[in-house]
Scaffold this motif. Structure first.
Motif, mmCIF file in Angstrom:
data_model
loop_
_atom_site.group_PDB
_atom_site.id
_atom_site.type_symbol
_atom_site.label_atom_id
_atom_site.label_comp_id
_atom_site.label_asym_id
_atom_site.label_seq_id
_atom_site.Cartn_x
_atom_site.Cartn_y
_atom_site.Cartn_z
ATOM 1 N N LEU A 247 4.690 -8.627 3.379
ATOM 2 C CA LEU A 247 4.133 -9.050 4.659
ATOM 3 C C LEU A 247 4.570 -8.132 5.795
ATOM 4 O O LEU A 247 3.760 -7.702 6.626
ATOM 5 C CB LEU A 247 4.562 -10.489 4.941
ATOM 6 N N LEU A 248 5.861 -7.815 5.837
ATOM 7 C CA LEU A 248 6.379 -6.957 6.899
ATOM 8 C C LEU A 248 5.767 -5.564 6.850
ATOM 9 O O LEU A 248 5.319 -5.031 7.871
ATOM 10 C CB LEU A 248 7.895 -6.844 6.783
ATOM 11 N N THR A 249 5.741 -4.966 5.669
ATOM 12 C CA THR A 249 5.279 -3.577 5.589
ATOM 13 C C THR A 249 3.761 -3.473 5.609
ATOM 14 O O THR A 249 3.217 -2.447 6.013
ATOM 15 C CB THR A 249 5.863 -2.882 4.352
ATOM 16 N N HIS A 250 3.067 -4.538 5.217
ATOM 17 C CA HIS A 250 1.617 -4.531 5.393
ATOM 18 C C HIS A 250 1.276 -4.432 6.879
ATOM 19 O O HIS A 250 0.337 -3.723 7.266
ATOM 20 C CB HIS A 250 0.988 -5.786 4.792
ATOM 21 N N VAL B 256 13.522 -3.222 11.851
ATOM 22 C CA VAL B 256 12.314 -2.405 11.725
ATOM 23 C C VAL B 256 12.372 -1.324 12.793
ATOM 24 O O VAL B 256 12.514 -1.621 13.982
ATOM 25 C CB VAL B 256 11.037 -3.249 11.902
ATOM 26 N N ALA B 257 12.297 -0.077 12.357
ATOM 27 C CA ALA B 257 12.293 1.062 13.282
ATOM 28 C C ALA B 257 10.952 1.781 13.154
ATOM 29 O O ALA B 257 10.521 2.114 12.043
ATOM 30 C CB ALA B 257 13.446 2.014 12.970
ATOM 31 N N ILE B 258 10.286 2.000 14.274
ATOM 32 C CA ILE B 258 8.975 2.659 14.297
ATOM 33 C C ILE B 258 9.077 3.874 15.202
ATOM 34 O O ILE B 258 9.514 3.758 16.363
ATOM 35 C CB ILE B 258 7.882 1.710 14.817
ATOM 36 N N ARG B 259 8.696 5.028 14.695
ATOM 37 C CA ARG B 259 8.801 6.249 15.486
ATOM 38 C C ARG B 259 7.975 6.130 16.762
ATOM 39 O O ARG B 259 6.863 5.597 16.744
ATOM 40 C CB ARG B 259 8.353 7.455 14.658
ATOM 41 N N GLY C 286 0.771 -1.236 0.000
ATOM 42 C CA GLY C 286 0.000 0.000 0.000
ATOM 43 C C GLY C 286 0.798 1.279 0.000
ATOM 44 O O GLY C 286 0.214 2.369 -0.028
ATOM 45 N N PHE C 287 2.133 1.187 -0.017
ATOM 46 C CA PHE C 287 2.950 2.396 -0.051
ATOM 47 C C PHE C 287 3.140 2.868 -1.492
ATOM 48 O O PHE C 287 3.300 2.057 -2.408
ATOM 49 C CB PHE C 287 4.319 2.137 0.583
ATOM 50 N N GLU C 288 3.135 4.197 -1.672
ATOM 51 C CA GLU C 288 3.413 4.778 -2.981
ATOM 52 C C GLU C 288 4.803 5.398 -2.945
ATOM 53 O O GLU C 288 5.119 6.203 -2.074
ATOM 54 C CB GLU C 288 2.357 5.832 -3.340
ATOM 55 N N HIS C 289 5.627 5.024 -3.921
ATOM 56 C CA HIS C 289 7.017 5.463 -3.926
ATOM 57 C C HIS C 289 7.149 6.888 -4.458
ATOM 58 O O HIS C 289 6.612 7.211 -5.524
ATOM 59 C CB HIS C 289 7.855 4.522 -4.783
ATOM 60 N N ALA D 261 11.032 2.682 9.283
ATOM 61 C CA ALA D 261 12.200 2.343 8.476
ATOM 62 C C ALA D 261 12.358 0.828 8.514
ATOM 63 O O ALA D 261 12.202 0.204 9.572
ATOM 64 C CB ALA D 261 13.461 3.024 8.991
ATOM 65 N N VAL D 262 12.653 0.239 7.360
ATOM 66 C CA VAL D 262 12.848 -1.210 7.267
ATOM 67 C C VAL D 262 14.112 -1.458 6.452
ATOM 68 O O VAL D 262 14.196 -1.035 5.291
ATOM 69 C CB VAL D 262 11.647 -1.912 6.586
#
Length: 392
Positions: free
Chosen positions: A376-379, A197-200, A25-28, A119-120
């Motif tokens: 899978l990870l970014t979903h 995986v870094a999550i703010r 679902g991310f747009e580059h 960030a991944v």
């Protein structure tokens, strides 16, 4: 915040991570790749599939230079990529942080620049070896506190000591380290990789997020092969003799029953439906499927068994890495994987094309992040973000 989640892809290679994050679902807004062949693959598929990204989003440039020149000012939700792994690979020269191909400093600079929600970064398991462990800890601590910048001419050990003591009040991340086996998530390849995986910290749920649980298992494959024989029936094959060394494990599986997970996928599963490749003759109905003659075994390069997940597909120094790029059949004959077969083993769809020489295509495929794993990870991150939008 309104609109789609956006991402910047660093060290984009042939597009494995980029495809996975796009499917999630991310747009580059930018894909950065210095290698001209890999960049050509990205641009070709942008033209063929406009819903992925545009050719203008592909920047054929060193990430460090691009960070100095980019005019991207909009919010970036994800910074992702696989920093070159050769400095930390078991097959490399093991120079680690002293290797000029070490791009983790540039990856962390991108996090400082864009302040993304997520960030991944993906890399080889060699990064966790005892000799590299202190530097790996340094990478993770930098991600946790990216505002503690290195000083000019400061040794990384000195910078690390400052980071550990610092208590910054601004930008901070929750950092998770995961060692994942791609076969455990449905890929027909044994491919272990470290995922950071870094999550703010101001993203709701950052502290409780965890990587997805495996969906497939080795024992489920063994059960279907050697207890019920369902695997062979599905492929129209007679059950062969049980290989040496499996008697005890199969007996245990008979006693305890089939595991609940799906079975590991095999090379045979993966390439099913593709026509048998003909040497030096491209297939007419599918791209990048041409046989290559001359496959041979040599020490430690004996090919990937047909009825097991493939060995790790690697880039190799010249684009094709020995035994990992071959199928070994039941009669011990060998042949090279075609580019299309290798792409399938990495989870690339059949309509994603590789319009460069075979060696360069195989290099891009071997360097790629497995598409389904990236998705899978970014979903999971998009689901986390849906629980609430934080202030930047």
């Amino acid at each position: 915040m309104t609109g789609p989640l956006t991402s910047v892809e660093l060290f984009a290679g042939g597009g494995g991570m980029a495809l996975g994050t796009r499917k999630a679902g991310f747009e580059h807004v930018g894909l950065v790749e210095w290698n001209k062949n890999a960049a050509a693959i990205l641009r070709h598929n942008a033209t063929k599939h406009p819903d992925l990204w545009t050719p203008d989003h592909v920047h054929e440039q060193d990430v460090r230079l691009w960070l100095q020149q980019t005019d991207i000012e909009s919010d970036v939700d994800l910074v992702a990529g696989g920093p070159p792994c050769q400095p930390f690979s078991l097959a490399g020269v093991h120079a680690g942080d002293m290797d000029n191909r070490n791009m983790f400093p540039a990856a962390i600079d991108a996090v400082r620049r864009f302040r993304p929600r997520f960030a991944v970064f993906e890399n080889v398991p060699g990064l966790t070896r005892p000799s590299f462990a202190p530097y790996f800890d340094y990478i993770k601590d930098q991600l946790e506190k990216p505002t503690v910048r290195p000083k000019p001419d400061e040794l990384w050990t000195e910078h690390h000591a400052r980071i550990k003591k610092a208590q910054p009040t601004g930008l901070r991340y929750v950092v998770r380290e995961h060692l994942l086996e791609a076969a455990d998530f449905g890929l027909a390849q044994n491919r272990r990789r470290v995922i950071l995986v870094a999550i703010r910290t101001n993203v709701p749920g950052a502290e409780t997020w965890s990587a997805p649980e495996p969906t497939h298992s080795r024992d489920a494959l063994l059960y279907d092969q050697w207890v019920t024989g369902d695997y062979w029936t599905e492929h129209g094959e007679a059950m062969p003799e049980l290989p040496d060394g499996l008697d005890t494990r199969v007996r245990d599986l008979k006693e305890h029953g089939r595991p609940e997970k799906e079975r590991w996928q095999t090379v045979r599963d993966c390439i099913q439906g593709l026509p048998e490749p003909v040497d030096r003759r491209p297939a007419t109905d599918i791209a990048n499927h041409e046989g290559i003659p001359g496959a041979r075994a040599y020490p430690k390069h004996s090919g990937s068994p047909l009825d097991w997940p493939a060995k790790t597909i690697k880039a190799g120094v010249h684009g094709v890495s020995g035994g990992e790029a071959m199928i070994r059949f039941d009669d011990d004959t060998l042949r090279y994987f075609t580019v299309r077969e290798a792409a399938r083993l990495q989870g690339f769809p059949d309509d994603y094309e590789f319009p460069v020489a075979r060696s360069r295509s195989m290099g891009a495929i071997g360097n790629a992040v497995a598409v389904p794993l990236a998705e899978l990870l970014t979903h999971g991150l998009t689901q986390l973000n849906s629980h609430g939008i934080d202030a930047r």
